[in-house]
Enzyme design. Structure first.
Site, short mmCIF file in Angstrom:
data_model
loop_
_atom_site.label_atom_id
_atom_site.label_comp_id
_atom_site.label_asym_id
_atom_site.label_seq_id
_atom_site.Cartn_x
_atom_site.Cartn_y
_atom_site.Cartn_z
N GLU A 159 29.69 47.37 44.67
CA GLU A 159 30.37 46.53 43.69
C GLU A 159 29.34 45.59 43.07
O GLU A 159 29.32 44.38 43.31
CB GLU A 159 31.52 45.74 44.32
CG GLU A 159 32.42 45.12 43.26
CD GLU A 159 33.56 44.31 43.84
OE1 GLU A 159 34.64 44.28 43.24
OE2 GLU A 159 33.36 43.67 44.90
N GLU A 210 40.15 39.76 51.10
CA GLU A 210 38.73 39.52 50.81
C GLU A 210 38.50 38.09 50.36
O GLU A 210 39.03 37.66 49.33
CB GLU A 210 38.24 40.46 49.71
CG GLU A 210 36.79 40.22 49.32
CD GLU A 210 36.38 40.96 48.05
OE1 GLU A 210 35.16 41.07 47.82
OE2 GLU A 210 37.26 41.41 47.30
#
Length: 265
Positions: A244, A146
């Site tokens: 998130e 990521e």
């Protein structure tokens, strides 16, 4: 294609308790059928499994063991001379993921040293990712990388979607994919429609939060998430979308947009 959402227990429900294990039940009570979290390693694996099972939720994602977070470590994958430690950290991550019936593990790269260029990091990182892909392939797991904005984690090594995209394509393994956090994509690049279309075929997990303050997707900010979610539907994304974000109100009150926009948890 029906979109699916999972609660990120490392950011959501923290206003209720500091204990990650207790947040499993809170997520379930709020209506979630699936969760993700960053680091469960401060708890015994059997205790995490017990909390997950009692809440009757699926574990979609965990982060790989990050090293010593008290020293500021957030991943070992770029660290020269620590390859054996990286492999041991993967073993620990696999232990937790397997026990939780979770098949996705985010491999955190680690931080660069501020002001120092270490050209070996690229080679070490690639070698470690190739090792992780082989290891995960044997176990039916998927490793994720990521890109993370410097605004969120200063000096984090993997801070480029172009670089992550290139690595995933070159390593070319079903067990190494992108983790596409649209919040970070907006901070790093923008151009969301075109980049999502390009990156999605190499993506195994998506996360969302409003930019620039990482609040809930329906809050005021730079990203039109009604449009983005419709785009993901139209493109046929069938994985989970991790929430998130950092709620500015009670977590259970921050998810009304899901049903309001026509989705379910």
């Amino acid at each position: 294609m029906v979109l699916k959402f999972c609660a990120n227990l490392s950011l959501m429900f923290t206003e209720k308790t500091d204990n990650l294990l207790e947040r499993y039940q809170l997520a379930s009570q709020a209506g979630f059928k699936a969760v993700e979290c960053t680091f469960p390693y401060q708890y015994a694996v059997e205790d995490v499994v017990k909390a997950k099972s009692a809440a009757n939720v699926d574990q979609i994602l965990i982060n790989a063991y990050p090293g010593d977070t008290e020293l500021g470590e957030l991943g070992l994958a770029i660290m020269s001379g620590r390859q054996n430690e990286f492999r041991e950290s993967l073993d620990k991550s696999i232990e937790y993921a397997t026990a939780l019936n979770c098949n996705k593990i985010h491999i955190m790269a680690g931080k660069k040293f501020a002001g120092i260029v270490d050209t070996a990091m690229d080679d070490v990182y690639r070698d470690n990712l190739e090792y992780a892909a082989r290891t995960f392939q044997e176990r039916g797991l998927v490793g994720l990388i990521e890109p993370i904005s410097d605004a969120v984690i200063p000096n984090y090594f993997m801070n480029s979607f172009s670089k992550a995209f290139q690595l995933v394509r070159e390593i070319n393994s079903d067990s190494l994919k992108l983790q596409l956090d649209i919040f970070h994509l907006q901070l790093l690049e923008g151009n969301l429609t075109n980049r999502i279309k390009e990156l999605l075929p190499y993506t195994a997990h998506i996360q969302i939060a409003q930019a620039p303050h990482r609040d809930s997707p329906d809050s005021e900010g730079e990203v039109n998430y009604r449009y983005i979610l419709k785009l993901l539907e139209d493109l046929g994304y069938d994985g989970y979308i991790g929430l998130e974000y950092k709620p500015t109100k009670a977590s259970s009150d921050s998810i009304g947009w899901i049903r309001e926009w026509g989705y379910s948890m």
